[in-house]
Scaffold this motif. Structure first.
Motif, short mmCIF file in Angstrom:
data_model
loop_
_atom_site.label_atom_id
_atom_site.label_comp_id
_atom_site.label_asym_id
_atom_site.label_seq_id
_atom_site.Cartn_x
_atom_site.Cartn_y
_atom_site.Cartn_z
N LYS A 107 0.86 -1.21 0.00
CA LYS A 107 0.00 0.00 0.00
C LYS A 107 0.89 1.25 0.00
CE LYS A 107 -4.04 -2.18 1.39
NZ LYS A 107 -5.07 -2.45 0.42
N LYS A 149 -3.90 0.88 7.39
CA LYS A 149 -3.77 -0.19 6.39
C LYS A 149 -2.44 -0.91 6.54
CE LYS A 149 -6.70 1.99 2.94
NZ LYS A 149 -6.90 2.38 1.54
N VAL A 159 -7.27 -3.74 6.37
CA VAL A 159 -7.71 -2.34 6.49
C VAL A 159 -8.62 -2.19 7.70
CG1 VAL A 159 -9.02 -0.48 5.38
CG2 VAL A 159 -7.52 -1.94 4.01
N ILE A 161 -10.84 0.60 10.02
CA ILE A 161 -11.39 1.96 10.10
C ILE A 161 -11.73 2.22 11.56
CG2 ILE A 161 -13.27 3.47 9.33
CD1 ILE A 161 -13.10 1.78 6.66
N GLU A 191 -4.28 6.76 6.82
CA GLU A 191 -4.84 7.72 5.89
C GLU A 191 -6.18 8.29 6.31
OE1 GLU A 191 -4.87 5.68 2.05
OE2 GLU A 191 -7.00 5.33 2.26
N GLU A 192 -6.48 9.36 5.67
CA GLU A 192 -7.71 10.11 5.86
C GLU A 192 -8.90 9.27 5.39
OE1 GLU A 192 -9.12 14.02 3.25
OE2 GLU A 192 -7.44 12.80 2.63
N PHE A 193 -10.01 9.38 6.08
CA PHE A 193 -11.23 8.66 5.69
C PHE A 193 -11.99 9.49 4.66
CE2 PHE A 193 -15.71 7.57 6.08
CZ PHE A 193 -15.67 6.20 6.12
N LEU A 194 -12.37 8.86 3.58
CA LEU A 194 -13.12 9.57 2.53
C LEU A 194 -14.57 9.12 2.56
CD1 LEU A 194 -10.56 9.26 -0.40
CD2 LEU A 194 -10.93 11.25 1.07
N LYS A 220 -19.33 -5.99 0.29
CA LYS A 220 -18.28 -6.67 1.05
C LYS A 220 -18.75 -7.26 2.37
CE LYS A 220 -14.04 -4.58 -0.64
NZ LYS A 220 -14.37 -3.38 -1.42
N ILE A 279 -13.47 5.82 -4.80
CA ILE A 279 -14.54 6.35 -3.97
C ILE A 279 -14.91 7.69 -4.60
CG2 ILE A 279 -13.14 7.50 -2.21
CD1 ILE A 279 -14.94 5.93 -0.17
N ILE A 288 -8.89 4.39 -3.83
CA ILE A 288 -8.80 3.74 -2.50
C ILE A 288 -7.71 2.69 -2.55
CG2 ILE A 288 -10.03 2.07 -1.05
CD1 ILE A 288 -11.16 4.65 -0.51
N GLU A 289 -7.66 1.97 -3.65
CA GLU A 289 -6.66 0.91 -3.77
C GLU A 289 -6.50 0.50 -5.22
OE1 GLU A 289 -7.75 -2.96 -2.36
OE2 GLU A 289 -9.79 -2.77 -3.10
#
Ligand code: AMP
Ligand code: GLY
Length: 426
Positions: A107, A149, A159, A161, A191-194, A220, A279, A288-289
């Protein structure tokens, strides 16, 4: 052509089903495959990380093309293994090199790549044991939620959250100092949450040219309404209603082109699928990935919508002629619903007899096997995710209902599936 497909899940059954429709396919082998792939080729029991075994098999069976489904052999360097050996260098390998697979395998690598090429992504910093204290400080000052992550491959579990600082600090410590995800979490990306709706975009590249495949959205979580623990994916839909030509234009300009150009500029050899998890934040896509392969169960909805001959597309990929290919996509809407073993994604039992498969003939519906195996005349469960039923229809509701109807005809002890796949678009 003779082909060897590596993998044994729903993604590989879908690819085998599609490859079988191509007049260019002479012989298809699948390693290790499942009870479903055996309908379209010959399963061979060689593990996906046994590169020497796979290479020997290719030489003994004059294989022209190796198609790699899962990420693990790619990240471990199967592409390089074949290309670096003069005996196997002529075999076309669909999948990126070990170096390029780092887009999924690390990542931190992916984030730095995105920064170098101005690809929109969440703000982040990376930490390991050497700058652990700085990581603690970074978390304390971070806005909530905080996304942690594990750097490496963690089978989709890496990952976290975190909705409060105490939890984030505890998880960070577990990851770095207590190997929560083994080697994978020795380095952690914070990282920042979107906030926004997710969509997965699939690109096939030959390293210079690229084609865009249908997009998809997967579901998911285990529970109805996207609740409960994360899974490998309980279902998927394609197309995704909010994705129109104008949005794809933005994705192409701000994400796909800089990604493919970035690979080329950095001489990262890539002849394969790029799965970009996006996203949508107020109409602007953020990455995101990256995954260096097709998704599962996304493959089960995107591949049935591709009308091209798949071997033609893959051969063009291997020969760097993708500029000659135009992808033709069905207007039909695809919904796949995954039936899983009782207990999944936690502990579950395998070896249960699956009944009703012989009766599964319904126009517009395809039953793909994920975790199954043949035992005499029986098909047994052999994994957490067992059967993926894809239906094509004129609406998400219609296709979802048809997949659910088909699953009502299939039974195994402990079987569970989400009846609400695509719920927010119905
Ligand atoms: P990944 O394993 O990278 O696919 O991440 C798993 C899931 O975590 C994603 O599908 C998202 O739902 C969520 N996620 C990852 N990163 C973020 C982020 N920066 N903001 C919000 N959600 C995220
Ligand atoms: N369905 C998500 C993945 O294949 O990674």
């Amino acid at each position: 052509m003779n082909l060897l497909l590596v993998g044994g899940g729903g993604r590989e059954h879908t690819l085998a089903w599609k490859i079988n429709q191509s007049p260019l396919c002479d012989k298809l082998f699948i390693a290790p495959g499942n009870a479903g792939t055996a309908q379209f080729g010959t399963n061979v029991s060689i593990g996906m990380n046994n590169f020497a075994g796979l290479a020997d098999f290719c030489l003994a069976n004059t294989i022209d093309m190796l198609i790699v489904g899962p990420e693990e052999p790619l990240v471990k360097g199967i592409y390089n293994f074949f290309k670096d050996n003069p005996a196997t260098a002529h075999i076309q390998v669909i999948g990126p090199s070990k170096e390029a697979s780092q887009l999924e395998g690390s990542k931190a690598f992916a984030k730095a790549f995105m920064q170098r090429h101005n690809i929109p992504t969440a703000a982040y910093k990376e930490f390991d044991a050497a700058n652990y204290e700085a990581g603690i400080d970074y978390i304390r000052k971070h806005t909530l939620p905080i996304v942690l992550k594990a750097d490496g491959l963690a089978a989709g579990k890496g990952v976290l959250i975190c909705t409060n600082h105490i939890e984030a600090l505890a998880e960070f410590q577990l990851m770095i100092h207590h190997s929560k995800f083994g080697e994978a979490s020795k380095r952690v990306v914070i990282e920042e949450f979107l906030y926004g709706i997710e969509v997965s975009v699939f690109v096939l590249t030959d390293g210079i040219n690229y084609v865009v495949l249908p997009e998809a959205k997967d579901y998911k979580r285990i529970g109805i309404g996207e609740t409960g623990p994360n899974t490998g994916g309980m279902g998927a839909v394609s197309p995704v209603p909010f994705v129109d030509a104008a949005y794809m234009e933005i994705v192409t300009k701000t994400i796909i082109e800089p990604t493919i150009n970035g690979l080329q500029k950095e001489a990262l050899e890539y002849k394969g699928f790029v799965f970009i998890g996006l996203i949508n934040v107020n109409g602007q896509p953020f990455v995101i990935e990256y995954n260096c392969r097709l998704g599962d169960p996304e493959t089960e909805v995107i591949i049935p919508r591709v009308e091209n001959d798949i071997i033609e597309i893959l051969a063009a990929t291997a020969q760097q002629r993708l500029n000659e290919i135009t992808i033709v996509t069905s207007k039909q809407i695809a919904v796949t619903v995954m039936a899983v073993s009782g207990g999944y994604p936690n502990e579950y039992e395998t070896g249960k007899i699956i009944s009703g498969l012989a009766d599964t003939k319904l126009e517009g519906t395809i039953v793909f096997h994920a975790g199954t195996k043949q035992a005499g005349n029986d098909v047994l469960t052999a994994g957490g995710r067992v059967i993926a039923v894809t239906s094509l229809g004129d609406s998400i509701a219609e296709a979802a209902e048809q997949s659910n109807y088909m699953l009502e005809q299939i039974y195994f002890d402990g079987m569970y599936y989400r009846e609400d796949i695509g719920f927010e678009f119905r």
